[in-house]
Design a protein around this motif. Structure first.
Motif, mmCIF file in Angstrom:
data_model
loop_
_atom_site.group_PDB
_atom_site.id
_atom_site.type_symbol
_atom_site.label_atom_id
_atom_site.label_comp_id
_atom_site.label_asym_id
_atom_site.label_seq_id
_atom_site.Cartn_x
_atom_site.Cartn_y
_atom_site.Cartn_z
ATOM 1 N N GLN A 119 0.783 -1.120 0.026
ATOM 2 C CA GLN A 119 0.013 -0.064 0.074
ATOM 3 C C GLN A 119 0.936 1.356 -0.039
ATOM 4 O OE1 GLN A 119 -2.465 -0.221 3.320
ATOM 5 N NE2 GLN A 119 -3.825 -1.945 2.191
ATOM 6 N N ILE A 120 1.849 1.414 0.825
ATOM 7 C CA ILE A 120 2.524 2.646 1.187
ATOM 8 C C ILE A 120 4.165 1.946 1.096
ATOM 9 C CG2 ILE A 120 3.502 4.299 2.375
ATOM 10 C CD1 ILE A 120 0.534 4.277 3.634
ATOM 11 N N LEU A 121 4.935 3.103 0.308
ATOM 12 C CA LEU A 121 6.302 2.501 0.300
ATOM 13 C C LEU A 121 6.987 3.733 0.685
ATOM 14 C CD1 LEU A 121 6.858 0.978 -3.273
ATOM 15 C CD2 LEU A 121 6.910 -0.316 -1.176
ATOM 16 N N SER A 122 7.741 3.574 1.814
ATOM 17 C CA SER A 122 8.667 4.550 2.403
ATOM 18 C C SER A 122 10.031 5.066 1.539
ATOM 19 C CB SER A 122 9.153 4.052 3.831
ATOM 20 O OG SER A 122 10.230 3.268 3.650
ATOM 21 N N SER A 123 10.470 6.141 1.888
ATOM 22 C CA SER A 123 11.656 6.672 0.957
ATOM 23 C C SER A 123 12.731 5.589 0.988
ATOM 24 C CB SER A 123 11.808 7.944 1.423
ATOM 25 O OG SER A 123 12.469 8.043 2.810
ATOM 26 N N SER A 124 12.850 4.830 2.396
ATOM 27 C CA SER A 124 13.904 4.008 2.449
ATOM 28 C C SER A 124 13.639 2.255 1.826
ATOM 29 C CB SER A 124 14.373 3.952 3.776
ATOM 30 O OG SER A 124 13.321 3.703 4.593
ATOM 31 N N ALA A 125 12.282 2.261 1.030
ATOM 32 C CA ALA A 125 11.986 1.025 1.125
ATOM 33 C C ALA A 125 13.084 0.161 0.167
ATOM 34 C CB ALA A 125 10.596 1.052 0.319
ATOM 35 N N PHE A 126 13.780 0.482 -0.662
ATOM 36 C CA PHE A 126 14.893 -0.162 -1.443
ATOM 37 C C PHE A 126 16.122 0.248 -1.243
ATOM 38 C CE2 PHE A 126 10.812 -0.324 -3.744
ATOM 39 C CZ PHE A 126 10.518 -1.517 -3.908
ATOM 40 N N SER A 127 16.255 1.097 -0.319
ATOM 41 C CA SER A 127 17.450 1.810 -0.259
ATOM 42 C C SER A 127 18.845 0.750 0.291
ATOM 43 C CB SER A 127 17.640 2.805 0.941
ATOM 44 O OG SER A 127 17.174 2.376 2.162
ATOM 45 N N ASN B 205 18.399 14.468 -4.902
ATOM 46 C CA ASN B 205 18.027 13.318 -4.172
ATOM 47 C C ASN B 205 16.762 12.538 -4.927
ATOM 48 O OD1 ASN B 205 20.110 13.616 -2.403
ATOM 49 N ND2 ASN B 205 18.824 14.579 -1.080
ATOM 50 N N LEU B 206 15.891 13.381 -5.704
ATOM 51 C CA LEU B 206 14.973 12.849 -6.372
ATOM 52 C C LEU B 206 14.908 12.868 -7.894
ATOM 53 C CD1 LEU B 206 12.079 14.012 -3.980
ATOM 54 C CD2 LEU B 206 12.862 11.902 -4.247
ATOM 55 N N SER B 207 15.903 12.774 -8.346
ATOM 56 C CA SER B 207 16.226 12.402 -9.799
ATOM 57 C C SER B 207 16.804 11.094 -10.030
ATOM 58 C CB SER B 207 17.369 13.531 -10.218
ATOM 59 O OG SER B 207 17.429 13.776 -11.544
ATOM 60 N N PHE B 208 16.041 10.554 -11.122
ATOM 61 C CA PHE B 208 16.494 9.249 -11.508
ATOM 62 C C PHE B 208 17.006 9.193 -13.007
ATOM 63 C CE2 PHE B 208 13.233 9.078 -8.046
ATOM 64 C CZ PHE B 208 14.203 8.480 -7.277
ATOM 65 N N PRO B 209 18.010 9.487 -13.271
ATOM 66 C CA PRO B 209 18.275 9.861 -14.727
ATOM 67 C C PRO B 209 18.580 8.546 -15.556
ATOM 68 C CG PRO B 209 20.376 10.167 -13.334
ATOM 69 C CD PRO B 209 19.227 10.042 -12.267
ATOM 70 N N SER B 210 18.653 7.429 -14.951
ATOM 71 C CA SER B 210 18.961 6.005 -15.623
ATOM 72 C C SER B 210 17.304 5.619 -16.017
ATOM 73 C CB SER B 210 19.504 5.083 -14.483
ATOM 74 O OG SER B 210 20.662 5.482 -14.162
ATOM 75 N N GLU C 250 9.746 8.500 -4.271
ATOM 76 C CA GLU C 250 11.021 8.723 -3.327
ATOM 77 C C GLU C 250 11.210 7.197 -2.912
ATOM 78 O OE1 GLU C 250 8.159 10.308 -3.248
ATOM 79 O OE2 GLU C 250 8.167 12.194 -2.455
ATOM 80 N N PHE C 251 10.450 6.348 -3.043
ATOM 81 C CA PHE C 251 10.865 4.993 -2.479
ATOM 82 C C PHE C 251 11.972 4.348 -3.377
ATOM 83 C CE2 PHE C 251 7.355 4.530 -5.558
ATOM 84 C CZ PHE C 251 7.782 3.763 -6.511
ATOM 85 N N LEU C 252 12.443 4.831 -4.475
ATOM 86 C CA LEU C 252 13.466 4.350 -5.179
ATOM 87 C C LEU C 252 14.747 5.045 -4.761
ATOM 88 C CD1 LEU C 252 12.146 4.637 -8.939
ATOM 89 C CD2 LEU C 252 12.256 2.571 -7.359
ATOM 90 N N THR C 253 14.749 6.003 -3.706
ATOM 91 C CA THR C 253 16.000 6.353 -3.229
ATOM 92 C C THR C 253 17.095 5.352 -2.996
ATOM 93 O OG1 THR C 253 14.859 8.008 -2.076
ATOM 94 C CG2 THR C 253 17.048 7.647 -0.992
ATOM 95 N N GLY C 254 18.358 5.465 -3.705
ATOM 96 C CA GLY C 254 19.140 4.581 -3.514
ATOM 97 C C GLY C 254 19.431 3.739 -4.895
ATOM 98 N N GLN C 255 18.432 3.691 -5.696
ATOM 99 C CA GLN C 255 18.165 2.904 -6.926
ATOM 100 C C GLN C 255 18.435 3.621 -8.175
ATOM 101 O OE1 GLN C 255 18.010 -0.358 -7.080
ATOM 102 N NE2 GLN C 255 17.820 -0.633 -4.606
ATOM 103 N N LYS C 256 19.817 4.361 -8.130
ATOM 104 C CA LYS C 256 20.094 5.111 -9.399
ATOM 105 C C LYS C 256 20.198 4.366 -10.699
ATOM 106 C CE LYS C 256 20.129 8.713 -6.517
ATOM 107 N NZ LYS C 256 19.039 9.778 -6.692
#
Length: 986
Positions: free
Chosen positions: A314-322, A374-379, A345-351
């Motif tokens: 239901q909800i993914l936190s910003s650190s869900a996949f970090s 921090n909230l840019s996903f250029p890939s 935001e939940f993709l933080t760390g998945q660049k």
């Protein structure tokens, strides 16, 4: 070698079928070169009946949706070249052991969706080339040990949806299949994987989902070579089932909806499963943190793919996949319960992530995303939000994914798309906004999409395309606006679409085609779809809306609402010189002018199905320029005639669909002239079963080139219960007895009439022939003109045997002794080198009189008979008194009876008799003879004096009788002379 066998098979096929090229229950796929056949929806109980007339060259046969219950031995013995045999969706329950015997080239066999519960152990014997076997959706409960032993090249075996219980028996039956790569055992009743034999080392894909597995119960190395393993929906399968199993080769493990705990699976030291190859869908992982924590214990820094479908997230936190390893390819979050993705935001760390799917969730809104580091996903290259409930997309909603190349927002309820919603997506190539509620689009909406090549906005609520809407889309190739409510385009609406090749405007509300707007695509547009609009024309229009679209290849104008186009203006398709496909079906066009398709010289496909109004009369020459046309579909057009004037120029035609027309017969000669025709559909046409169609019936059952679709199902409209292919044509031929009677009767009549005509009309016909020749050579006219200027006083007609009398008596008395007569004699006056008939005609018409010297020899002469015929013609038909008869000797009445023309002359005219030696005073009688002959020669040819002569007839008769008694019998009168007769001498 194989090609040679195919050629032999084709030749043998025609010999086998007696030259016919139509099939009772199957249809050959057009352009398949006698190899692909489909036989569907038939009630025949026997396979043999269905395929008995299929060509021996067949390599691909499909028999489905029939009422088959049994396949007997040798059912396909007539199809030795089969490579693909599909028998799915029937009611087959049993198959004889020799049903597939001799099918040595068979590669694919599909027996799915039947009622098979048992196979003979030897059913597949000899099928050494079989690579795919589909037995899905049957009732198989068990398999014998050597069931598949002959299938040494089998690659795929599909047994899903059966009733298999004993996995060990299955393994034993496939253990020798050294080429087997894929095995599907899903949707069976397997409880465990206990086995007494090993799986083939080649097996790489194994599906055992939707069974009743409670334990795997197999040896440690049993699945060591398997790469793809699906155990989904075995809801009682525990985690412990994987203890001590070697799954080191696994590249994809699917455990959705089982009792396996993914955390325990990853924690267990007894389970050898590469975690980066596990599909984590359906594990009930409401938050992925715990999963990432477990994965962090593995010495891996990257994962190619992570599937988290159906986990009730239901909800993914910003650190869900970090804490997860870097996902490089795809993260799939579909089929969850997410209501928002925020700005990812939940993709933080998945660049390094390239693809993200959040489909089938509960998203309602895409918010504005401020660009931060921090909230840019250029890939990220691909993003999909399909099948959600998104109502609005705010400005700068994708600023955090600036390198997107593919964005899918279709199948939502988007009613509001901010003008700046797509700002920043300069690399976007593919955008889907179809199946939403968008009503307006603006130039600002696409101003940054300079790289966009495909834009799909089908099935929205767009009513107007404003000016310069697509101004920035200079690289756009495909624009799909179908299924909207567009009524018109503002000026310059299509400006900027310099590279557009495909434009879809179907199912809108356009009432006209804007030629000025379309003209901007003159150098690029190849596909234009306008079907299902409200376009109509009047007869007064003369300009073609397509005149500048010289590159257009495909044009669809089907089904204009509410009642079709109705009228095609003159030169409507002018300019479409490159067009190959034209669709005009369902338009109810009242009239097709003869030049309507003249510009479409490269057209290969034309469909006019349901475009006629009642009975359609196609004008002669309507297809005269379509020499490259290969497919013509004119179903349900009300066509009544198949004439050379209409269809004669379609020399490239391969497929002709005349289904549901009003044809009662076809011109067989025209069918023969369509030398490339391969497929002809005449179903549901009222073909007459009478003599007018006897040639068509013979052609349909004997031609070797054109497939007449379902020939053996075509019924006679005028004879209930009869079929066109075998209606009785004996009535069209004359009975043999009648023929002989007519022949013998005619011969008998001719043999009776010819002698009679010869006797009665021989000389008349021959004379008429010569007269005609003279007339044809302008002799007749010339001779008639010379009649009043006769060269001779008399033409002497005599036989050469009487020449002495002529030369010694006649000639001296008429031309000598001071006489002024000039005579025409054969030997003296006929023109040398001229045709003798022409000489005779000239002599008769150049002489005032014709004197016939009659004797026995004269009567026997053919030429003398011709001469008297011509002279008598002048006497009786031209009413010219030109004929004198001189008898040299007495001839009995019986001899003269056969010379009817001479008898007629003797009854009408007085004739002279040369005094014989028995005369009392020959000298005196001969003197009187020459006196009377000279008087006759000087008399007029005209009959104007006949009335006077007839009044004095009696007196003259009395005077002659007295003179005759006194001077001798040199002048004779016939007693039968009628009242109209004239004396030779006045």
């Amino acid at each position: 070698m194989y090609c040679e066998l195919i050629s032999v098979a084709i030749l043998a096929t025609f010999l086998h079928l007696g030259n016919t090229y139509s099939f009772r229950n199957c249809i050959e796929t057009a352009n398949s070169n006698h190899t692909i056949f489909k036989c569907a929806n038939h009630q025949e109980k026997s396979v043999k009946e269905i395929v008995d007339d299929v060509l021996l060259s067949a390599t691909n046969v499909t028999i489905n949706f029939c009422t088959l219950s049994h396949i007997p031995s040798g059912s396909f013995s007539n199809l030795p070249m089969l490579e693909v045999l599909t028998l799915n969706h029937n009611s087959v329950g049993t198959i004889s052991k020799d049903a597939f015997v001799n099918l040595t080239y068979l590669r694919t066999l599909n027996l799915s969706s039947n009622a098979i519960s048992y196979f003979s152990p030897y059913l597949f014997r000899g099928l050494h080339n079989l690579t795919e076997l589909f037995l899905a959706d049957n009732r198989l409960a068990n398999l014998s040990q050597d069931f598949f032993s002959d299938l040494t090249n089998l690659n795929t075996l599909d047994l899903h949806r059966n009733r298999l219980v004993n996995f060990s028996a299955v393994v034993q039956s496939i253990s020798k299949l050294s080429a087997l790569r894929k095995l599907d055992l899903s949707f069976n009743n397997l409880i465990n994987l206990n086995h007494s034999a090993s799986l083939p080392q080649s097996l790489a894909i194994l599906y055992i989902g939707n069974n009743k597995l409670m334990t795997l119960g197999s040896s440690k190395e049993f699945l060591s070579s398997v790469k793809v393993l699906d155990l989904s929906y075995n809801k009682f399968l525990p985690t412990s089932a994987f203890n001590d199993l070697n799954l080191g080769s696994i590249t994809y493990l699917r455990l959705r909806s089982t009792n396996v705990s993914v955390i325990k699976l990853l924690n267990s030291t007894r389970i050898n499963v590469p975690p980066w190859h596990i599909d984590f869908s359906g594990f009930g992982l409401k938050t992925p943190q715990s999963l990432c924590k477990q994965l962090s214990h593995y010495p891996m820094k990257h994962m190619k793919q992570m599937d988290l479908q159906s986990n009730s997230i239901q909800i993914l936190s910003s650190s869900a996949f970090s804490s997860c390893p870097h996902i490089t390819d795809l993260l799939d979050l579909s089929h969850n319960d997410m209501k928002s993705v925020s700005c990812l935001e939940f993709l933080t760390g998945q660049k390094h992530l390239e693809k993200l799917r959040v489909e089938n969730n509960h998203l309602t809104k895409l918010i504005t995303c401020n660009i931060t580091k921090n909230l840019s996903f250029p890939s990220l290259r691909e993003l999909s939000y399909r099948y959600n409930r998104i109502l609005e997309v705010n400005a700068f909603a994708f600023s955090h994914v600036p390198k997107l190349t593919k964005l899918q927002l279709n199948i939502n309820i988007i009613a509001y798309l901010d003008r700046k919603a797509l700002s920043g997506l300069r690399d976007l190539v593919f955008l889907r906004l179809d199946n939403n509620l968008l009503s307006d689009i603006y130039a600002e909406s696409f101003e940054d999409l300079h790289s966009l090549k495909k834009l799909i906005m089908r099935n929205n609520q767009i009513a107007v395309i404003f000016r310069n809407t697509f101004l920035s889309l200079r690289n756009l190739n495909i624009l799909d606006l179908g299924g909207n409510k567009i009524t018109h385009f503002q000026d310059k609406a299509f400006n900027g679409l310099d590279s557009l090749t495909n434009l879809y405007l179907d199912r809108n509300r356009l009432k006209e085609i804007d030629s000025q707007q379309l003209g901007k695509f003159s150098g690029t547009l190849e596909v234009l779809d306008l079907q299902g609009n409200y376009i109509r024309f009047s007869k007064l229009e003369r300009l073609s809306p397509f005149e500048n679209l010289t590159k257009l290849i495909d044009l669809k104008l089907d089904g204009q609402l509410p009642y079709g186009i109705n009228v095609l203006p003159q030169a409507f398709f002018r300019g479409l010189t490159s067009l190959k496909s034209l669709y005009l079906k369902n338009n109810y066009i009242a009239y097709f002018s003869s030049d309507i398709f003249d510009d479409l010289k490269n057209l290969t496909l034309l469909t006019l199905t349901n475009s006629g109004v009642g009975v359609t009369k196609l004008m002669p020459g309507i297809f005269k320029n379509l020499r490259k046309l290969e497919m013509l579909l004119v179903e349900n057009m009300g066509i009544e005639s198949f004439s050379k004037e209409v269809f004669g120029n379609l020399m490239g035609l391969k497929v002709l669909d005349l289904n549901h027309n009003a044809l009662q017969t076809l011109d067989v000669e025209l069918l023969e002239n369509l030398t490339n025709l391969q497929y002809l559909d005449l179903r549901n046409s009222p073909l007459s079963c009478n003599c007018d169609n006897q040639d068509l019936q013979n052609w349909t059952t004997n031609n070797q080139r054109v497939q007449l679709v379902q020939l053996y199902s075509l019924t006679c409209q005028d004879i209930n219960g009869s079929y066109f292919y075998n209606f009785d044509i004996n009535v069209c031929y004359v009975k043999l007895e009648l023929y002989f009677f007519a022949s013998t009767y005619t011969v008998t009549i001719l043999l009776t009439l010819i002698p009679l005509l010869y006797v009665k009309l021989y000389w008349k016909l021959k004379y008429s022939y010569y007269v005609f020749r003279s007339w044809f050579g302008e002799q007749w006219r010339r001779l008639r003109e010379q009649e009043e200027k006769c060269i001779y006083d008399a033409f002497i007609s005599y036989n050469s045997a009487d020449e002495k009398w002529v030369m010694e008596q006649l000639l001296p008395n008429l031309e000598g002794n001071g006489s002024v007569f000039r005579l025409c004699l054969h030997h003296r006056d006929f023109e040398p080198g001229r045709n003798i008939v022409d000489n005779i005609v000239a002599a008769v018409y150049n002489s005032r009189k014709t004197v016939c010297v009659v004797s026995q020899n004269f009567l026997r002469s053919e030429w003398c008979s011709l001469e008297i015929q011509m002279a008598s013609y002048r006497l009786f038909h031209e009413m010219q008194d030109v004929l004198l008869l001189v008898f040299l000797e007495s001839i009995p009445e019986r001899q003269l009876s056969t010379f009817h023309r001479m008898r007629k002359v003797m009854l009408k005219k007085t004739y002279l008799q040369w005094p014989g030696p028995d005369c009392t005073d020959p000298i005196k009688a001969q003197g009187l003879f020459w006196k009377q002959l000279k008087r006759a020669l000087t008399s007029s040819n005209s009959t104007s004096q006949e009335k006077e002569w007839m009044e004095a007839d009696v007196q003259r008769r009395e005077q002659r009788d007295v003179a005759s008694m006194e001077e001798g019998e040199y002048l004779v009168n016939q007693p039968q002379m009628d009242e109209e007769a004239c004396y030779l001498m006045p």
